[in-house]
Structure formats: C-alpha cells, structure tokens
Design a protein around this motif. Structure first.
Motif, PDB file in Angstrom:
ATOM      1  N   ASP A   1     -18.269 -38.624  17.427  1.00 26.60           N
ATOM      2  CA  ASP A   1     -18.393 -37.731  18.573  1.00 26.60           C
ATOM      3  C   ASP A   1     -17.096 -36.994  18.873  1.00 26.60           C
ATOM      4  O   ASP A   1     -17.101 -35.979  19.566  1.00 26.60           O
ATOM      5  N   ARG A   2     -15.961 -37.495  18.367  1.00 29.06           N
ATOM      6  CA  ARG A   2     -14.673 -36.840  18.603  1.00 29.06           C
ATOM      7  C   ARG A   2     -14.493 -35.605  17.717  1.00 29.06           C
ATOM      8  O   ARG A   2     -13.645 -34.768  17.996  1.00 29.06           O
ATOM      9  N   PHE A   3     -15.262 -35.523  16.639  1.00 35.35           N
ATOM     10  CA  PHE A   3     -15.145 -34.372  15.747  1.00 35.35           C
ATOM     11  C   PHE A   3     -15.976 -33.218  16.287  1.00 35.35           C
ATOM     12  O   PHE A   3     -17.156 -33.379  16.593  1.00 35.35           O
ATOM     13  N   MET A   4     -15.356 -32.055  16.382  1.00 35.02           N
ATOM     14  CA  MET A   4     -16.073 -30.892  16.902  1.00 35.02           C
ATOM     15  C   MET A   4     -17.181 -30.466  15.955  1.00 35.02           C
ATOM     16  O   MET A   4     -18.306 -30.190  16.380  1.00 35.02           O
TER      17      MET A   4
ATOM     18  N   LEU B   1      -8.599 -42.242  17.669  1.00 31.83           N
ATOM     19  CA  LEU B   1      -9.437 -41.886  18.809  1.00 31.83           C
ATOM     20  C   LEU B   1      -8.646 -41.256  19.953  1.00 31.83           C
ATOM     21  O   LEU B   1      -8.982 -40.176  20.444  1.00 31.83           O
ATOM     22  N   GLU B   2      -7.603 -41.939  20.400  1.00 35.04           N
ATOM     23  CA  GLU B   2      -6.810 -41.433  21.521  1.00 35.04           C
ATOM     24  C   GLU B   2      -6.133 -40.118  21.159  1.00 35.04           C
ATOM     25  O   GLU B   2      -6.080 -39.186  21.963  1.00 35.04           O
ATOM     26  N   ALA B   3      -5.650 -40.040  19.914  1.00 36.39           N
ATOM     27  CA  ALA B   3      -4.961 -38.826  19.484  1.00 36.39           C
ATOM     28  C   ALA B   3      -5.900 -37.626  19.471  1.00 36.39           C
ATOM     29  O   ALA B   3      -5.546 -36.532  19.933  1.00 36.39           O
ATOM     30  N   MET B   4      -7.120 -37.821  18.977  1.00 38.86           N
ATOM     31  CA  MET B   4      -8.072 -36.712  18.876  1.00 38.86           C
ATOM     32  C   MET B   4      -8.594 -36.285  20.244  1.00 38.86           C
ATOM     33  O   MET B   4      -8.891 -35.110  20.460  1.00 38.86           O
ATOM     34  N   ALA B   5      -8.703 -37.235  21.167  1.00 42.00           N
ATOM     35  CA  ALA B   5      -9.263 -36.919  22.484  1.00 42.00           C
ATOM     36  C   ALA B   5      -8.213 -36.417  23.466  1.00 42.00           C
ATOM     37  O   ALA B   5      -8.484 -35.525  24.273  1.00 42.00           O
ATOM     38  N   GLU B   6      -6.998 -36.981  23.394  1.00 37.61           N
ATOM     39  CA  GLU B   6      -6.002 -36.689  24.426  1.00 37.61           C
ATOM     40  C   GLU B   6      -4.661 -36.192  23.897  1.00 37.61           C
ATOM     41  O   GLU B   6      -3.720 -36.013  24.664  1.00 37.61           O
ATOM     42  N   SER B   7      -4.563 -36.002  22.580  1.00 39.09           N
ATOM     43  CA  SER B   7      -3.310 -35.524  21.954  1.00 39.09           C
ATOM     44  C   SER B   7      -2.121 -36.413  22.305  1.00 39.09           C
ATOM     45  O   SER B   7      -1.024 -35.932  22.615  1.00 39.09           O
TER      46      SER B   7
ATOM     47  N   HIS C   1       3.065 -41.715  23.841  1.00 41.36           N
ATOM     48  CA  HIS C   1       3.853 -40.671  23.192  1.00 41.36           C
ATOM     49  C   HIS C   1       2.970 -39.448  23.001  1.00 41.36           C
ATOM     50  O   HIS C   1       1.902 -39.537  22.398  1.00 41.36           O
ATOM     51  N   LYS C   2       3.396 -38.313  23.513  1.00 44.86           N
ATOM     52  CA  LYS C   2       2.648 -37.072  23.361  1.00 44.86           C
ATOM     53  C   LYS C   2       2.791 -36.540  21.938  1.00 44.86           C
ATOM     54  O   LYS C   2       3.871 -36.616  21.341  1.00 44.86           O
ATOM     55  N   LEU C   3       1.697 -36.019  21.401  1.00 44.48           N
ATOM     56  CA  LEU C   3       1.748 -35.386  20.093  1.00 44.48           C
ATOM     57  C   LEU C   3       2.274 -33.959  20.236  1.00 44.48           C
ATOM     58  O   LEU C   3       2.584 -33.507  21.343  1.00 44.48           O
ATOM     59  N   TYR C   4       2.339 -33.241  19.121  1.00 42.26           N
ATOM     60  CA  TYR C   4       2.878 -31.888  19.143  1.00 42.26           C
ATOM     61  C   TYR C   4       1.906 -30.927  19.828  1.00 42.26           C
ATOM     62  O   TYR C   4       0.740 -31.247  20.060  1.00 42.26           O
ATOM     63  N   ASP C   5       2.408 -29.730  20.146  1.00 42.38           N
ATOM     64  CA  ASP C   5       1.599 -28.758  20.882  1.00 42.38           C
ATOM     65  C   ASP C   5       0.327 -28.367  20.139  1.00 42.38           C
ATOM     66  O   ASP C   5      -0.668 -27.968  20.747  1.00 42.38           O
ATOM     67  N   VAL C   6       0.348 -28.455  18.815  1.00 40.12           N
ATOM     68  CA  VAL C   6      -0.854 -28.227  18.003  1.00 40.12           C
ATOM     69  C   VAL C   6      -1.126 -29.489  17.200  1.00 40.12           C
ATOM     70  O   VAL C   6      -0.263 -29.962  16.467  1.00 40.12           O
ATOM     71  N   PHE C   7      -2.320 -30.051  17.375  1.00 42.27           N
ATOM     72  CA  PHE C   7      -2.714 -31.227  16.591  1.00 42.27           C
ATOM     73  C   PHE C   7      -4.155 -31.033  16.124  1.00 42.27           C
ATOM     74  O   PHE C   7      -5.071 -30.944  16.930  1.00 42.27           O
TER      75      PHE C   7
ATOM     76  N   ALA D   1     -12.374 -21.496  13.400  1.00 43.67           N
ATOM     77  CA  ALA D   1     -12.843 -21.453  14.797  1.00 43.67           C
ATOM     78  C   ALA D   1     -12.619 -22.797  15.479  1.00 43.67           C
ATOM     79  O   ALA D   1     -12.246 -22.854  16.657  1.00 43.67           O
ATOM     80  N   ALA D   2     -12.842 -23.895  14.749  1.00 41.40           N
ATOM     81  CA  ALA D   2     -12.583 -25.225  15.313  1.00 41.40           C
ATOM     82  C   ALA D   2     -11.099 -25.397  15.616  1.00 41.40           C
ATOM     83  O   ALA D   2     -10.721 -25.947  16.656  1.00 41.40           O
ATOM     84  N   LEU D   3     -10.248 -24.907  14.717  1.00 38.27           N
ATOM     85  CA  LEU D   3      -8.799 -24.972  14.931  1.00 38.27           C
ATOM     86  C   LEU D   3      -8.396 -24.179  16.172  1.00 38.27           C
ATOM     87  O   LEU D   3      -7.605 -24.642  16.995  1.00 38.27           O
ATOM     88  N   PHE D   4      -8.974 -22.986  16.348  1.00 45.35           N
ATOM     89  CA  PHE D   4      -8.632 -22.130  17.476  1.00 45.35           C
ATOM     90  C   PHE D   4      -9.185 -22.657  18.798  1.00 45.35           C
ATOM     91  O   PHE D   4      -8.760 -22.213  19.862  1.00 45.35           O
ATOM     92  N   SER D   5     -10.143 -23.568  18.738  1.00 49.18           N
ATOM     93  CA  SER D   5     -10.721 -24.114  19.969  1.00 49.18           C
ATOM     94  C   SER D   5     -10.222 -25.528  20.261  1.00 49.18           C
ATOM     95  O   SER D   5     -10.734 -26.199  21.162  1.00 49.18           O
ATOM     96  N   GLY D   6      -9.236 -25.987  19.488  1.00 46.01           N
ATOM     97  CA  GLY D   6      -8.640 -27.289  19.745  1.00 46.01           C
ATOM     98  C   GLY D   6      -9.472 -28.460  19.280  1.00 46.01           C
ATOM     99  O   GLY D   6      -9.273 -29.583  19.751  1.00 46.01           O
ATOM    100  N   GLY D   7     -10.407 -28.217  18.371  1.00 44.96           N
ATOM    101  CA  GLY D   7     -11.275 -29.287  17.884  1.00 44.96           C
ATOM    102  C   GLY D   7     -10.784 -29.895  16.588  1.00 44.96           C
ATOM    103  O   GLY D   7      -9.718 -29.537  16.063  1.00 44.96           O
TER     104      GLY D   7
END
Length: 305
Positions: free
Chosen positions: A158-161, A114-120, A129-135, A25-31
């Motif tokens: 706080d960044r972890f869902m 931090l930046e990767a988890m919050a803004e991909s 640099h943008k990460l992949y469509d799924v991260f 569920a976390a994966l499907f919600s982008g967390g």
C-alpha cells in the motif's frame, strides 16, 4: 520537458516510453514504484537512468534473506576519539533508492522501508533522522520465482504509489538496444536534462495543478467501486484515492496542463489500484485478472457533471 526526460531515459531503456512517463509522474508526485518483472528487462538501468536525468544521488541495495534493517537504515557506531556513538547513515540516505528483489529479504528488513516511504524519515535507537529533500524508492521483484522469497504484506504494498511491469521489448526496440551497446553501455555517457534545483521547483508547481469537484468525485467513485465489486474481497484503501489524485496532478503537469482531465485519472487508475485490491476466493479460483476487474469498474463509473 516530459519529452526531454523520456528521450533521455530512452537512450538506455528502449521502447518503454509510456511506462517511463508513469514512473516519472510518480517521482513528480512524491510516490514510490514497485516493478514486478522477470530479470534482465532493465529495471536497474531504469533507476540509474532516472537518477542521472535529474542529477539525483543513487544507491542500490540487493535484498537477501540475511540482510538486516540496519544494513538499510544505518546504525550507531562507537567512536573512540569522541567517546560517543556516532550515527553511520545507511544507503537509504539518498535521492533514488533501488531496492532490488525486495521480496527476498525477511519481513523485518522489508519493514525498514515503511517509515521512510511514508514519512521520509527513519528511526534508529529511538532517534529520528530525516531523509533528503527528495526520496524516491524503486523496488523490484520477480513474479515467477517464489522459492526463498517473502511476499510483501498488504501494508507494504500500500506504500507504493504504482505497481507496473516493463515487459519484454519488441523486436525493433531490442535490435536498437543491441546496437546501442556494441562498444559500451549508454548509461556511462548519459547526462542530465533537469537539474536538481529545477526538479525541486517543479515539485512545488505540481501542487498548483487544479482539480475540479467533478474529478474529485470521479476518483472517489472509482475507489469506492473497488469495495463493492463482486470479484473483489477487499477494495482499495483511502490511500489509493490520495495517490490517484497526486499522480494525476503530476501527469497533467508533465503534459503542460494546470488542470486534471478525467482521462488522466482513467489512464493511471489501473497502475495505482491493481496492488491495492484482493480478489475473492471464487475470482482467484477462476483466475480472474485484476486489471480486467479494474477495467470493468472504469467502464461502469462515469464522470458526473
């Protein structure tokens, strides 16, 4: 679909179906997920099994005190042929990243996520640099051993869902695990049940799950109660409300519904909120359990209709 996913992952991880559902569920919600467990309970195998189940790229980073931020994000290297600096992507450029023993790295390296988890995205030498469509990040840490570790700061937590623990398998599940590994590890032959394209379509569909005003108010009331409870010094941030909403929608979708139930919110709240609250000094002295505090809140807060 959820049954197929759980059944596939359970080929590798025995007896943890409910925890697998929460992580999916976390994966499907982008967390992102923080697994706090003792070594050897299958955290790494869980991450690998998930990536194979959805046909996603997987990379693992072993966090150590000498790990540098550039070892995670990547760095610019001078190319003699072109005479220019070329960006060499780090392991963070993947779909599923296992940050193993994340609390063993220095805060400087931890912050690289931090930046990767919050803004991909990641910023290196002033270039974004943008990460992949799924991260999707699954980070692990050992709750017992504290020597040579750097506790995750609240901003990182706080960044972890969700934060959860797999725990030990029961005797039946452990026996099944032994039989499954008599000749080779089942992860070797594990296949995919959902293609990457299908998965991306599902991510779009999750956004169509309806949330009533009553459910919205219920989520806000729960999170607000964490800021007023006598045993809590600092309650959940608004990000806790957002994450609880998002994962509830994904959980409902995975169960074949296009609407969220109060039970979805109530079931997921402890996993979303436990790492977002700081107990008062008195409560910590009394060794009050965070989960019990959240259970008290969930008993007190009712759905207003």
């Amino acid at each position: 679909m959820l049954e197929k996913i759980v059944k596939n992952v359970s080929v590798v991880i025995k007896g943890k179906e409910e925890k697998i559902k929460i992580i999916v569920a976390a994966l499907f919600s982008g967390g992102h997920v923080l697994l706090e467990d003792v070594p050897g309970v299958g955290k790494t195998m869980l991450a690998r099994a998930l990536s194979k189940t959805f046909s996603l790229d997987f990379k693992r980073v072993q966090f150590t005190p000498d790990l540098l931020p550039s070892d995670v994000t990547g760095l610019y290297i001078f190319d003699k042929e072109s005479g220019e600096f070329v960006f060499n992507k780090g392991p963070i450029f993947t779909n599923v990243l296992l940050a193993d023993e994340i609390n063993r790295a220095t805060p400087r390296t931890q912050s690289a996520l931090l930046e990767a988890m919050a803004e991909s995205q990641v910023t290196v030498d002033g270039v974004t640099h943008k990460l992949y469509d799924v991260f999707f990040t699954i980070a692990t840490q050992n709750p017992i051993e504290s020597e040579g570790t750097f506790p995750l700061p609240e901003a990182q937590l706080d960044r972890f869902m969700v934060k959860l623990s797999l725990g030990y398998p029961d005797e039946v599940a452990e026996k099944e695990m032994l039989y499954s590994q008599l000749f080779e590890h089942p992860i070797v032959e594990l296949g995919s049940v959902v293609s990457k394209e299908e998965f991306l379509n599902h991510l779009s569909n999750v956004k169509n799950v309806k949330v009533s005003d009553d459910i919205m108010r219920y989520i806000v009331d729960i999170v607000s109660a964490t800021r007023k409870h006598k045993d809590i010094m600092i309650g959940s941030s608004p990000r806790g409300s957002i994450f609880l909403l998002n994962i509830s929608r994904a959980y409902a979708y995975l169960h074949g519904r296009d609407f969220v139930l109060p039970d979805d919110v109530k079931y997921l709240a402890p996993y979303v909120l436990n790492h977002r609250i700081i107990l008062s000094v008195e409560a910590r002295i009394k060794k009050v359990d965070k989960y019990k505090v959240i259970e008290e809140i969930l008993e007190e807060v009712k759905v207003v209709k």
